[in-house]
Design a protein around this motif. Sequence first.
Motif, PDB file in Angstrom:
ATOM      1  N   THR A  51       0.869  -1.168   0.000  1.00 30.76           N
ATOM      2  CA  THR A  51       0.000   0.000   0.000  1.00 30.76           C
ATOM      3  C   THR A  51       0.906   1.217   0.000  1.00 30.76           C
ATOM      4  OG1 THR A  51      -1.684  -1.181   1.252  1.00 30.76           O
ATOM      5  CG2 THR A  51      -1.812   1.219   1.238  1.00 30.76           C
ATOM      6  N   ALA A  52       0.904   1.951  -1.113  1.00 30.38           N
ATOM      7  CA  ALA A  52       1.798   3.104  -1.245  1.00 30.38           C
ATOM      8  C   ALA A  52       1.047   4.263  -1.867  1.00 30.38           C
ATOM      9  CB  ALA A  52       3.010   2.744  -2.101  1.00 30.38           C
ATOM     10  N   GLY A  53       1.454   5.467  -1.485  1.00 30.72           N
ATOM     11  CA  GLY A  53       0.872   6.674  -2.029  1.00 30.72           C
ATOM     12  C   GLY A  53       1.958   7.606  -2.522  1.00 30.72           C
ATOM     13  N   VAL A  54       1.544   8.660  -3.180  1.00 37.06           N
ATOM     14  CA  VAL A  54       2.490   9.653  -3.677  1.00 37.06           C
ATOM     15  C   VAL A  54       3.292  10.215  -2.505  1.00 37.06           C
ATOM     16  CG1 VAL A  54       2.713  11.899  -4.818  1.00 37.06           C
ATOM     17  CG2 VAL A  54       1.064  10.224  -5.672  1.00 37.06           C
ATOM     18  N   GLY A  55       4.599  10.260  -2.666  1.00 39.04           N
ATOM     19  CA  GLY A  55       5.491  10.749  -1.627  1.00 39.04           C
ATOM     20  C   GLY A  55       6.070   9.666  -0.749  1.00 39.04           C
ATOM     21  N   ASP A  56       5.484   8.465  -0.791  1.00 39.35           N
ATOM     22  CA  ASP A  56       6.004   7.367   0.023  1.00 39.35           C
ATOM     23  C   ASP A  56       7.330   6.868  -0.536  1.00 39.35           C
ATOM     24  OD1 ASP A  56       3.862   7.392   1.735  1.00 39.35           O
ATOM     25  OD2 ASP A  56       2.843   5.687   0.799  1.00 39.35           O
ATOM     26  N   ARG A  57       8.188   6.422   0.379  1.00 35.22           N
ATOM     27  CA  ARG A  57       9.439   5.769  -0.007  1.00 35.22           C
ATOM     28  C   ARG A  57       9.189   4.268   0.041  1.00 35.22           C
ATOM     29  NH1 ARG A  57      13.596   6.568   3.682  1.00 35.22           N
ATOM     30  NH2 ARG A  57      11.973   6.621   5.246  1.00 35.22           N
ATOM     31  N   ILE A  58       9.577   3.567  -1.017  1.00 36.48           N
ATOM     32  CA  ILE A  58       9.371   2.131  -1.088  1.00 36.48           C
ATOM     33  C   ILE A  58      10.659   1.439  -1.514  1.00 36.48           C
ATOM     34  CG2 ILE A  58       6.888   2.273  -1.551  1.00 36.48           C
ATOM     35  CD1 ILE A  58       7.477   1.884  -4.525  1.00 36.48           C
ATOM     36  N   LEU A  59      10.742   0.153  -1.211  1.00 37.34           N
ATOM     37  CA  LEU A  59      11.849  -0.662  -1.694  1.00 37.34           C
ATOM     38  C   LEU A  59      11.360  -1.436  -2.910  1.00 37.34           C
ATOM     39  CD1 LEU A  59      13.395  -2.185   1.542  1.00 37.34           C
ATOM     40  CD2 LEU A  59      14.296  -0.328   0.141  1.00 37.34           C
ATOM     41  N   VAL A  60      12.151  -1.400  -3.989  1.00 34.16           N
ATOM     42  CA  VAL A  60      11.780  -2.072  -5.228  1.00 34.16           C
ATOM     43  C   VAL A  60      12.865  -3.074  -5.593  1.00 34.16           C
ATOM     44  CG1 VAL A  60      11.361  -1.752  -7.701  1.00 34.16           C
ATOM     45  CG2 VAL A  60      10.452  -0.103  -6.065  1.00 34.16           C
ATOM     46  N   HIS A  61      12.424  -4.275  -5.942  1.00 33.86           N
ATOM     47  CA  HIS A  61      13.332  -5.318  -6.408  1.00 33.86           C
ATOM     48  C   HIS A  61      12.725  -5.935  -7.663  1.00 33.86           C
ATOM     49  CE1 HIS A  61      16.111  -8.615  -6.511  1.00 33.86           C
ATOM     50  NE2 HIS A  61      15.123  -9.487  -6.446  1.00 33.86           N
ATOM     51  N   ALA A  62      13.488  -5.956  -8.739  1.00 33.89           N
ATOM     52  CA  ALA A  62      13.057  -6.558 -10.006  1.00 33.89           C
ATOM     53  C   ALA A  62      11.739  -5.962 -10.500  1.00 33.89           C
ATOM     54  CB  ALA A  62      12.952  -8.067  -9.861  1.00 33.89           C
ATOM     55  N   GLY A  63      11.578  -4.642 -10.323  1.00 34.12           N
ATOM     56  CA  GLY A  63      10.389  -3.957 -10.819  1.00 34.12           C
ATOM     57  C   GLY A  63       9.154  -4.105  -9.954  1.00 34.12           C
ATOM     58  N   GLU A  64       9.289  -4.702  -8.783  1.00 38.96           N
ATOM     59  CA  GLU A  64       8.169  -4.938  -7.877  1.00 38.96           C
ATOM     60  C   GLU A  64       8.449  -4.293  -6.523  1.00 38.96           C
ATOM     61  OE1 GLU A  64       4.564  -6.051  -6.972  1.00 38.96           O
ATOM     62  OE2 GLU A  64       5.368  -7.109  -8.713  1.00 38.96           O
ATOM     63  N   ALA A  65       7.518  -3.456  -6.057  1.00 37.09           N
ATOM     64  CA  ALA A  65       7.655  -2.885  -4.719  1.00 37.09           C
ATOM     65  C   ALA A  65       7.469  -4.004  -3.706  1.00 37.09           C
ATOM     66  CB  ALA A  65       6.622  -1.795  -4.494  1.00 37.09           C
ATOM     67  N   ILE A  66       8.404  -4.099  -2.753  1.00 39.60           N
ATOM     68  CA  ILE A  66       8.325  -5.183  -1.773  1.00 39.60           C
ATOM     69  C   ILE A  66       8.102  -4.680  -0.352  1.00 39.60           C
ATOM     70  CG2 ILE A  66       9.652  -6.808  -3.156  1.00 39.60           C
ATOM     71  CD1 ILE A  66      12.119  -6.086  -1.452  1.00 39.60           C
ATOM     72  N   ALA A  67       8.234  -3.363  -0.140  1.00 43.69           N
ATOM     73  CA  ALA A  67       8.001  -2.812   1.208  1.00 43.69           C
ATOM     74  C   ALA A  67       7.845  -1.312   1.116  1.00 43.69           C
ATOM     75  CB  ALA A  67       9.158  -3.144   2.140  1.00 43.69           C
ATOM     76  N   ARG A  68       7.035  -0.757   2.030  1.00 43.62           N
ATOM     77  CA  ARG A  68       6.934   0.697   2.187  1.00 43.62           C
ATOM     78  C   ARG A  68       7.734   1.066   3.408  1.00 43.62           C
ATOM     79  NH1 ARG A  68       3.871   4.202   5.099  1.00 43.62           N
ATOM     80  NH2 ARG A  68       2.549   2.543   5.883  1.00 43.62           N
ATOM     81  N   LEU A  69       8.568   2.081   3.281  1.00 48.38           N
ATOM     82  CA  LEU A  69       9.412   2.522   4.383  1.00 48.38           C
ATOM     83  C   LEU A  69       8.689   3.579   5.195  1.00 48.38           C
ATOM     84  CD1 LEU A  69      12.726   2.824   2.372  1.00 48.38           C
ATOM     85  CD2 LEU A  69      12.007   0.941   3.853  1.00 48.38           C
TER      86      LEU A  69
END
Length: 61
Positions: free
Chosen positions: A40-58
């Motif tokens: 679950t991510a929104g504009v401005g959120d920092r996320i971790l991406v691996h292989a083109g897939e977001a795997i976590a929201r920081l």
Amino acid sequence: MCITCSDTAVEVTVVELLDLGFAVVDTGSGREEVSVALVTAGVGDRILVHAGEAIARLENP
């Protein structure tokens, strides 16, 4: 680190949400389209991406 490929996830910032579970992110060196279907991510959120897939929201500091 990914146990399958030994690669690391990249921290990026969401700049635009698109349809069908995709988002445009700022990588610090450009913009890319990635899947955010698993987080679950929104504009401005920092996320971790691996292989083109977001795997976590920081959490924001």
